[in-house]
Scaffold this motif. Sequence first.
Motif, PDB file in Angstrom:
ATOM      1  N   GLY A   1       9.220   1.079   9.760  1.00  0.00           N
ATOM      2  CA  GLY A   1       9.070  -0.073   9.415  1.00  0.00           C
ATOM      3  C   GLY A   1       9.640  -0.641   7.998  1.00  0.00           C
ATOM      4  N   ARG A   2      10.240   0.231   7.440  1.00  0.00           N
ATOM      5  CA  ARG A   2      10.849   0.050   6.124  1.00  0.00           C
ATOM      6  C   ARG A   2      12.093   1.070   5.665  1.00  0.00           C
ATOM      7  NH1 ARG A   2       7.365  -0.355   1.435  1.00  0.00           N
ATOM      8  NH2 ARG A   2       6.060  -0.795   2.756  1.00  0.00           N
ATOM      9  N   ASP A   3      12.955   0.615   4.874  1.00  0.00           N
ATOM     10  CA  ASP A   3      13.979   1.477   4.351  1.00  0.00           C
ATOM     11  C   ASP A   3      13.164   2.381   3.034  1.00  0.00           C
ATOM     12  OD1 ASP A   3      15.827   2.945   3.035  1.00  0.00           O
ATOM     13  OD2 ASP A   3      17.245   1.352   2.947  1.00  0.00           O
ATOM     14  N   PRO A   4      12.845   3.464   3.345  1.00  0.00           N
ATOM     15  CA  PRO A   4      12.110   3.943   2.134  1.00  0.00           C
ATOM     16  C   PRO A   4      13.124   4.356   0.829  1.00  0.00           C
ATOM     17  CG  PRO A   4      12.777   5.757   3.757  1.00  0.00           C
ATOM     18  CD  PRO A   4      13.109   4.526   4.395  1.00  0.00           C
ATOM     19  N   GLY A   5      14.271   4.243   1.114  1.00  0.00           N
ATOM     20  CA  GLY A   5      15.126   4.326  -0.024  1.00  0.00           C
ATOM     21  C   GLY A   5      15.278   6.221  -0.028  1.00  0.00           C
TER      22      GLY A   5
ATOM     23  N   LYS B   1       0.771  -1.205  -0.028  1.00  0.00           N
ATOM     24  CA  LYS B   1       0.178  -0.028  -0.023  1.00  0.00           C
ATOM     25  C   LYS B   1       0.843   1.283  -0.154  1.00  0.00           C
ATOM     26  CE  LYS B   1      -2.277  -1.027   3.705  1.00  0.00           C
ATOM     27  NZ  LYS B   1      -3.000  -0.760   4.882  1.00  0.00           N
ATOM     28  N   ALA B   2       2.024   1.120   0.761  1.00  0.00           N
ATOM     29  CA  ALA B   2       2.860   2.246   0.734  1.00  0.00           C
ATOM     30  C   ALA B   2       3.055   2.700  -0.736  1.00  0.00           C
ATOM     31  CB  ALA B   2       4.147   2.219   1.375  1.00  0.00           C
ATOM     32  N   ALA B   3       3.400   1.799  -1.673  1.00  0.00           N
ATOM     33  CA  ALA B   3       3.969   2.050  -3.031  1.00  0.00           C
ATOM     34  C   ALA B   3       2.703   2.418  -3.957  1.00  0.00           C
ATOM     35  CB  ALA B   3       4.679   0.861  -3.533  1.00  0.00           C
ATOM     36  N   VAL B   4       1.417   2.328  -3.527  1.00  0.00           N
ATOM     37  CA  VAL B   4       0.324   2.683  -4.430  1.00  0.00           C
ATOM     38  C   VAL B   4       0.561   3.929  -4.925  1.00  0.00           C
ATOM     39  CG1 VAL B   4      -1.986   3.109  -4.567  1.00  0.00           C
ATOM     40  CG2 VAL B   4      -1.121   1.033  -3.383  1.00  0.00           C
ATOM     41  N   LEU B   5       0.467   4.322  -6.247  1.00  0.00           N
ATOM     42  CA  LEU B   5       0.491   5.679  -6.686  1.00  0.00           C
ATOM     43  C   LEU B   5      -0.972   6.341  -6.659  1.00  0.00           C
ATOM     44  CD1 LEU B   5       2.577   5.059 -10.106  1.00  0.00           C
ATOM     45  CD2 LEU B   5       3.505   6.460  -7.875  1.00  0.00           C
TER      46      LEU B   5
ATOM     47  N   GLU C   1      -1.986   9.924  -8.232  1.00  0.00           N
ATOM     48  CA  GLU C   1      -1.918  11.321  -8.914  1.00  0.00           C
ATOM     49  C   GLU C   1      -0.198  11.563  -9.079  1.00  0.00           C
ATOM     50  OE1 GLU C   1      -3.975  14.224  -6.810  1.00  0.00           O
ATOM     51  OE2 GLU C   1      -5.770  13.666  -7.675  1.00  0.00           O
ATOM     52  N   GLY C   2       0.517  10.320  -9.349  1.00  0.00           N
ATOM     53  CA  GLY C   2       1.842  10.519  -9.544  1.00  0.00           C
ATOM     54  C   GLY C   2       2.697  10.602  -8.380  1.00  0.00           C
ATOM     55  N   ARG C   3       2.241  10.397  -7.212  1.00  0.00           N
ATOM     56  CA  ARG C   3       2.948   9.888  -6.224  1.00  0.00           C
ATOM     57  C   ARG C   3       2.688   8.868  -5.343  1.00  0.00           C
ATOM     58  NH1 ARG C   3       3.387  15.302  -2.162  1.00  0.00           N
ATOM     59  NH2 ARG C   3       0.977  15.125  -2.536  1.00  0.00           N
ATOM     60  N   THR C   4       3.519   8.354  -4.960  1.00  0.00           N
ATOM     61  CA  THR C   4       3.119   6.989  -3.750  1.00  0.00           C
ATOM     62  C   THR C   4       2.401   7.587  -2.535  1.00  0.00           C
ATOM     63  OG1 THR C   4       5.386   6.850  -2.545  1.00  0.00           O
ATOM     64  CG2 THR C   4       5.237   5.543  -4.532  1.00  0.00           C
ATOM     65  N   LEU C   5       1.702   6.547  -1.921  1.00  0.00           N
ATOM     66  CA  LEU C   5       1.005   7.118  -0.831  1.00  0.00           C
ATOM     67  C   LEU C   5       2.000   7.632   0.232  1.00  0.00           C
ATOM     68  CD1 LEU C   5      -2.109   4.657  -0.279  1.00  0.00           C
ATOM     69  CD2 LEU C   5      -2.060   7.019  -1.346  1.00  0.00           C
ATOM     70  N   LEU C   6       3.137   6.870   0.489  1.00  0.00           N
ATOM     71  CA  LEU C   6       4.184   6.969   1.348  1.00  0.00           C
ATOM     72  C   LEU C   6       4.886   8.569   1.078  1.00  0.00           C
ATOM     73  CD1 LEU C   6       6.139   6.339   3.712  1.00  0.00           C
ATOM     74  CD2 LEU C   6       7.579   4.850   1.948  1.00  0.00           C
ATOM     75  N   GLU C   7       5.054   8.743  -0.083  1.00  0.00           N
ATOM     76  CA  GLU C   7       5.596   9.990  -0.481  1.00  0.00           C
ATOM     77  C   GLU C   7       4.412  11.197  -0.106  1.00  0.00           C
ATOM     78  OE1 GLU C   7       8.366   9.294  -4.461  1.00  0.00           O
ATOM     79  OE2 GLU C   7       6.147   9.433  -4.621  1.00  0.00           O
ATOM     80  N   ARG C   8       3.392  10.798  -0.339  1.00  0.00           N
ATOM     81  CA  ARG C   8       2.257  11.921   0.155  1.00  0.00           C
ATOM     82  C   ARG C   8       2.376  12.115   1.477  1.00  0.00           C
ATOM     83  NH1 ARG C   8      -2.802  12.717   1.725  1.00  0.00           N
ATOM     84  NH2 ARG C   8      -4.083  14.409   0.710  1.00  0.00           N
ATOM     85  N   ALA C   9       2.308  11.052   2.192  1.00  0.00           N
ATOM     86  CA  ALA C   9       2.395  11.313   3.860  1.00  0.00           C
ATOM     87  C   ALA C   9       3.613  11.967   4.252  1.00  0.00           C
ATOM     88  CB  ALA C   9       2.200   9.657   4.226  1.00  0.00           C
ATOM     89  N   VAL C  10       4.658  11.774   3.633  1.00  0.00           N
ATOM     90  CA  VAL C  10       5.856  12.375   4.260  1.00  0.00           C
ATOM     91  C   VAL C  10       5.646  13.790   3.852  1.00  0.00           C
ATOM     92  CG1 VAL C  10       8.364  12.702   3.464  1.00  0.00           C
ATOM     93  CG2 VAL C  10       7.377  10.354   4.048  1.00  0.00           C
ATOM     94  N   ALA C  11       5.524  14.252   2.523  1.00  0.00           N
ATOM     95  CA  ALA C  11       5.309  15.555   2.194  1.00  0.00           C
ATOM     96  C   ALA C  11       4.302  16.163   3.186  1.00  0.00           C
ATOM     97  CB  ALA C  11       4.891  15.694   0.733  1.00  0.00           C
ATOM     98  N   LEU C  12       3.265  15.838   3.556  1.00  0.00           N
ATOM     99  CA  LEU C  12       2.336  16.112   4.424  1.00  0.00           C
ATOM    100  C   LEU C  12       2.568  16.538   5.670  1.00  0.00           C
ATOM    101  CD1 LEU C  12      -0.839  17.390   4.615  1.00  0.00           C
ATOM    102  CD2 LEU C  12      -1.470  14.786   5.340  1.00  0.00           C
ATOM    103  N   ALA C  13       3.527  15.533   6.330  1.00  0.00           N
ATOM    104  CA  ALA C  13       3.992  15.837   7.775  1.00  0.00           C
ATOM    105  C   ALA C  13       4.989  16.841   7.643  1.00  0.00           C
ATOM    106  CB  ALA C  13       4.614  14.271   8.155  1.00  0.00           C
ATOM    107  N   GLY C  14       5.830  16.854   6.418  1.00  0.00           N
ATOM    108  CA  GLY C  14       6.721  17.880   6.644  1.00  0.00           C
ATOM    109  C   GLY C  14       6.378  19.125   6.590  1.00  0.00           C
ATOM    110  N   ASN C  15       5.257  19.621   6.148  1.00  0.00           N
ATOM    111  CA  ASN C  15       4.761  20.824   6.431  1.00  0.00           C
ATOM    112  C   ASN C  15       4.829  21.391   7.845  1.00  0.00           C
ATOM    113  OD1 ASN C  15       3.826  21.441   3.550  1.00  0.00           O
ATOM    114  ND2 ASN C  15       2.312  19.854   3.805  1.00  0.00           N
ATOM    115  N   PHE C  16       4.681  20.260   8.737  1.00  0.00           N
ATOM    116  CA  PHE C  16       4.522  20.781  10.104  1.00  0.00           C
ATOM    117  C   PHE C  16       5.642  20.478  10.990  1.00  0.00           C
ATOM    118  CE2 PHE C  16       0.319  20.111   8.183  1.00  0.00           C
ATOM    119  CZ  PHE C  16      -0.361  20.980   8.666  1.00  0.00           C
ATOM    120  N   CYS C  17       6.349  19.348  10.724  1.00  0.00           N
ATOM    121  CA  CYS C  17       7.387  18.841  11.501  1.00  0.00           C
ATOM    122  C   CYS C  17       8.903  19.000  10.898  1.00  0.00           C
ATOM    123  CB  CYS C  17       7.315  17.349  11.964  1.00  0.00           C
ATOM    124  SG  CYS C  17       5.696  17.374  12.874  1.00  0.00           S
ATOM    125  N   ALA C  18       9.753  19.353  11.834  1.00  0.00           N
ATOM    126  CA  ALA C  18      11.200  19.471  11.238  1.00  0.00           C
ATOM    127  C   ALA C  18      11.707  18.245  10.820  1.00  0.00           C
ATOM    128  CB  ALA C  18      12.095  20.258  12.376  1.00  0.00           C
TER     129      ALA C  18
END
Length: 204
Positions: free
Chosen positions: A59-63, A30-34, A36-53
């Motif tokens: 659970g995994r090496d995201p590369g 599920k983390a690799a599901v695309l 709109e051009g981004r994986t769900l993991l990428e989307r979650a990381v970007a969203l959190a990055g709006n708030f946290c340093a």
Amino acid sequence: MSVPTSGPDAAPPAAVILAGGQSRRLGRDKAAVLMEGRTLLERAVALAGNFCAEVAVSGRDPGPLPGVSCWFLDERPGNGPMGGILTALERFRAPCLVLSCDLPFLDRSTLGTLLAAWRTRPPHALMTTFAQIETDYIEALVSVYEPGAADVMRRALDQGQRKLSRAFPPALRHDVPYTVANARPFFNVNTPEELRQVPGTGSL
């Protein structure tokens, strides 16, 4: 990114994206599901990055993923999300914003509401989360956990309890109420049927 630790814009210093699930019901990672051009993991990381340093992946090496400061495996594997959150709290020893990687509709506004509530949490609250009015269900994987929550989790795991909702009764929480009609941000993808409900994934 500079994030204030106090004041009207304060945020937890670290966000942790939980991405260690086996995705058995979905039949694919599920983390690799695309979406709109981004994986769900990428989307979650970007969203959190709006708030946290700092944004970590549990659970995994995201590369080489932009915005990820570190990743780690659970110190006590086989305990579901609680194992990942406990490892994060032991690692950072600071409040952590915790998000599951499989929330395609989670947005900045919802996280802003959560963090506004976190800033006004009472002293007893070890967890700030959303609670559904109709069912009392809590969104344990869209929450902020205090360092002291680690002790609660250790005791729960030692007693064979892995459910976050049982480990953290109302007396240990600061809840943000929401209704079923406003539950869209918390929709998560566990099955092929649920994935088909997410536009932009190529699965409709």
